[in-house]
Every structure is written in C-alpha cells, then in structure tokens.
Scaffold this active site. Sequence first.
Site, PDB file in Angstrom:
ATOM      1  N   HIS A   1       0.868  -1.183   0.000  1.00  0.00           N
ATOM      2  CA  HIS A   1       0.000   0.000   0.000  1.00  0.00           C
ATOM      3  C   HIS A   1       0.902   1.230   0.000  1.00  0.00           C
ATOM      4  O   HIS A   1       1.671   1.456   0.938  1.00  0.00           O
ATOM      5  CB  HIS A   1      -0.908   0.020   1.225  1.00  0.00           C
ATOM      6  CG  HIS A   1      -1.845   1.182   1.241  1.00  0.00           C
ATOM      7  ND1 HIS A   1      -3.106   1.156   0.662  1.00  0.00           N
ATOM      8  CD2 HIS A   1      -1.703   2.432   1.758  1.00  0.00           C
ATOM      9  CE1 HIS A   1      -3.679   2.321   0.821  1.00  0.00           C
ATOM     10  NE2 HIS A   1      -2.861   3.112   1.480  1.00  0.00           N
ATOM     11  N   CYS A   2       0.809   2.014  -1.052  1.00  0.00           N
ATOM     12  CA  CYS A   2       1.677   3.179  -1.222  1.00  0.00           C
ATOM     13  C   CYS A   2       0.962   4.434  -0.737  1.00  0.00           C
ATOM     14  O   CYS A   2      -0.117   4.780  -1.241  1.00  0.00           O
ATOM     15  CB  CYS A   2       2.070   3.338  -2.693  1.00  0.00           C
ATOM     16  SG  CYS A   2       3.184   4.729  -2.995  1.00  0.00           S
ATOM     17  N   VAL A   3       1.566   5.114   0.234  1.00  0.00           N
ATOM     18  CA  VAL A   3       0.952   6.334   0.764  1.00  0.00           C
ATOM     19  C   VAL A   3       1.086   7.497  -0.213  1.00  0.00           C
ATOM     20  O   VAL A   3       0.324   8.463  -0.133  1.00  0.00           O
ATOM     21  CB  VAL A   3       1.580   6.706   2.119  1.00  0.00           C
ATOM     22  CG1 VAL A   3       1.287   5.655   3.163  1.00  0.00           C
ATOM     23  CG2 VAL A   3       3.089   6.921   1.992  1.00  0.00           C
TER      24      VAL A   3
ATOM     25  N   ASN B   1      -1.900   6.992  -2.226  1.00  0.00           N
ATOM     26  CA  ASN B   1      -3.057   6.687  -1.378  1.00  0.00           C
ATOM     27  C   ASN B   1      -3.858   5.524  -1.966  1.00  0.00           C
ATOM     28  O   ASN B   1      -5.087   5.543  -2.009  1.00  0.00           O
ATOM     29  CB  ASN B   1      -3.950   7.914  -1.221  1.00  0.00           C
ATOM     30  CG  ASN B   1      -4.999   7.738  -0.134  1.00  0.00           C
ATOM     31  OD1 ASN B   1      -4.757   7.071   0.877  1.00  0.00           O
ATOM     32  ND2 ASN B   1      -6.180   8.308  -0.327  1.00  0.00           N
ATOM     33  N   SER B   2      -3.137   4.504  -2.399  1.00  0.00           N
ATOM     34  CA  SER B   2      -3.780   3.333  -2.979  1.00  0.00           C
ATOM     35  C   SER B   2      -2.799   2.175  -2.934  1.00  0.00           C
ATOM     36  O   SER B   2      -1.608   2.361  -2.662  1.00  0.00           O
ATOM     37  CB  SER B   2      -4.216   3.615  -4.417  1.00  0.00           C
ATOM     38  OG  SER B   2      -4.804   2.464  -5.002  1.00  0.00           O
TER      39      SER B   2
END
Length: 410
Positions: free
Chosen positions: A288-290, A293-294
């Site tokens: 999950h990549c901040v 945001n997905s």
Amino acid sequence: MTKKGSMKPGKKNKAEEPELEPLCCCEYLDRNGEKNHVAACLCDCQDLDEGCDRWITCKSVQPETYERIMDTISDRLRIPWLRGARKVNISLLPPLFLLPVFLRVASWHFLLGVVVLTSLPVLALWYYYLTHRRKEQTLFFLSLGLFSLGYMYYVFLQEVVPRGRVGPTQLALLTCGLLLILLALCRAKKDPGYLRNPANDDRSLSGSQTEYLNRTGPEKPKGFPGADPAGGLNNRGPKDEPKGCPRTSAGSPATGKEDWCAKCRLVRPARAWHCRICGACVRRMDHHCVWINSCVGESNHQAFMLALLVFLLTSVYGITLTLDTICTDRSVFTALFYCPGVYANYSSALCFTCVWYSVIVMGGMAYIFLIQLINISYNVTEREVQQALRQKTGRRLLCGLIVDTGLPGW
C-alpha cells in the site's frame, strides 16, 4: 371500489414518511446525522473546551481526547457547496501551507537550511508511522507530492528561467516530464486489481452508508483460526465459513493455492492479499503506497514504476538546469556541495534550498525504485518479502537490499 380502497393505505403511508428538507449551501449532516451549519464549527465542542482548559492549566490531555477533537474538526471543516457543504480532508492542508514557509525560512541562512531540511524527512516519517499504525487512509503524502511538484516548477519558472540560461527546448522537456509524471500517477491511482464479490456489491449502499464506512474504516480481524494479523492467509474449509455467506470465487485460476478471505467473503487467487487500509483484496498485491493513497497491485504496478522512473529522470534534469544557472563556474556535483556566495542573494538561496529538497525526495524515491527493481528481478512482491521476514523464513543479502524469501521463484 376495491382499487380505490387498496390505494388509500399506500397514500397514507407515503404521507406519514418524513420528507427531508433540502440543504442550503452552508448546511450539512454531521457524523451523528444531525443538521449543522458551517458557521457553528466551533460551537458545542466539549472535548475541545476540555482540552483547552487542561492545556491552560498545564495538565495532560488523554490521547482519546485528541482523537475525538481531530474527528470533530475533520467533520466540521467544510466549504459551502450546492445542496450542502462539502467536507474538506484535513490531511490535504498542511503541505499547502507548511512547505512554502519551511523552504523560504530555510533560505535565510545556511544553518537554518540544514535544520529545516533535516527535520522535514523526520516529520514525514513520524506522520507515516502514526497513520500506518492506526491503519488509516491519508491524503497527506499525495498532497505533499503533488504540491511539491507544482511548487518546484513554480520556483523554476519564477527564479531560474528569467536568468536566461534555460532555453525554450529545455523548458519544454522539463514541462513534458512533469506532465508525464501526472499522467502516470493518474493511471497508478486507478484500480490496482481489486477483487470484488458480486454478492456484496457496494452499489447497493446509500451515500451516507458509504461515507460512514469510509470514516470508520475496515474492521480489524478478531482472531479467527489461521488468520495473520497483517491480513495474511486463512485456509479455512467450507465447514468454517459463516452461515449465509456464499463461497464466491473471484476469477481465480484452476491451479495454485486459493485462500478464503473472511473480510471480503471470497476466494482469493494465489498471491492476492487483503489490504486493511483499503479494505479490499488486491490481485498480486505488492504494497500500500501512501504517495498515491492506494495499493500497488497487478493492474497498476507498471504505471507505478513508470511514474517513479519519469520522476527520477525529470528531477535529475531539473536539478542540473538549476545548478548550472546559479553556479555557472562549477560542475553539477561540485555545486551541489560547494557553491560560494549562493546565500548572498535570496533568489539564489531559495533555488539552492529547493534543489536540496528535491535531492532528498529524489533519494527516497530512488530507494523505492531500486527495491522494486530487485523484487521484480526475483519475482517476489514486497508483501511476500515482509511476510518472510516476520515469519523468519527469509534471509537478508547484500546489506538488506535483497531478501531470500525461500519461494519457488528463487
């Protein structure tokens, strides 16, 4: 007569249903379902009053009080809009105000620049671990990344281009690089490969229910057999399934390991995982990549890698053009560490500070890009690497850059 008699109860029930009054541009329904007004954003907040009283009297404030205050502020922070005030995500605002202030303060003196540029990554990491521990979605890093791109480009146009050392072709190349980054990010923000259960279609939910689910977030697993605390595999048989929950397959292949996700109520194909932040299962989930945001999964992994690559190339090109402009008599690498007289002029100092800020961000993105390339070359995902390290079935190699997960791909 029978037809008229059958219509009367329906008309009566319809008349008894309360009709919702239309909202004006400054009204909204709060998290309790009550009508509220934008002008009353600071009224009737007992937690805020209690927190201020404790702060004035030098008493400690409980963490639960802080959370309630932030929830109240995020619910009441709205802007007037047609058919009701719209909520503003509070995590969007800090980068818009703090980043220009910090960079301009850092341009006043060399020591201020060292302190500010050192504290910015520390604050970002602190906020990341704070939100990651609470498993919450945040738009802070997406806002920070997009606003950083826009602000760096603005400083380049205002302070570097007017000096006459950047030609139209070079400016066009830099602009095209920026546009390609935005296009790749838009593609990476799309569906990463969510697994959907037709029996639990979210389209049947109303707008208020969807907003409530987004606010409360996904439920935490409560220790069902075989569950992993980080959303791991669960090999329950059909007899362990909840009653009334059909065992739905999400297009999984005929061969390979399949696992039942109790949260999404579907069978996951091999290498699919459940993201507790997004609240959904993702095909071949990497992480999950901040910054977007997905999740990064099967459908958007290529776009994610393309965005990183174009960002690194564009950043190197922009840094080179800026250093060639403010330090004309030195090479790019030398000017990055030694540029005499750069703080004598505030314009040059601001450009030099933005260059170092870009170098710090570029270093972090280069590390992510390198880790992704290594994982791709060994046919593993970041999720599988982290699981192997937690279960102590993996070995770190080459100063920790490579992890032997023990999977068949090795």
